[in-house]
Design a protein around this motif. Structure first.
Motif: not given
Length: 160
Positions: A39-50
């Protein structure tokens, strides 16, 4: 008599309490685009498409497409514009040792936002979770480039 009292009076309150905690936890999970098995958030980039890849270790097509995706995503045109995040659905073990293709064990909550009718399935999403492209099945170099370009075009339209 105590057992009957417990079953009739105490147990229903205990069950309701547990259900309420589950509902609260699920509400918290909805705030995140992706969560790991705990249930921990997966870190996602804020400046790239995923490039969000749902895969299974037991799926040979999934295993075969990993080197294809890694190769294409590192091409100059895509390298600084995309990040792959893989979610494994048949194991509690991920592999974060590869920065190009990190694999997280998935939480069932992810399937609410990103249905997985089979593996592999890949979504290309914006940093805030908007779906741009859905890819059913394994990719080849050629069609993966096509999907990445399609996602870039759609994202440009959103930004303008």
């Amino acid at each position: 008599m105590r057992k009957i009292f417990f079953l009739l009076i105490v147990l229903p309150f205990f069950i309701l309490s547990c259900e309420k905690k589950d509902q609260e936890n699920n509400r918290d999970l909805h705030r995140y685009i992706l969560v790991d098995k705990d249930g921990n958030p997966v870190p996602l980039p804020e400046d790239k498409l995923i490039v969000l890849n749902f895969m299974a270790y037991s799926c040979s097509a999934c295993m075969d497409e990993i080197p294809v995706m890694k190769k294409v995503i590192q091409e100059e045109k895509f390298r600084d514009r995309f990040q792959i995040i893989a979610m494994v659905i048949d194991s509690d073990k991920g592999d974060l040792s590869d920065p190009v293709f990190p694999i997280y064990p998935s939480h069932r909550q992810n399937f609410v936002r990103f249905p997985v009718p089979g593996t592999p399935i890949t979504y290309i999403i914006t940093p805030d979770g908007k779906k741009l492209v859905t890819i059913y099945g394994a990719v080849t170099e050629e069609n993966f480039r096509k999907y990445l370009n399609e996602a870039l075009e759609k994202y440009e339209k959103i930004l303008n």
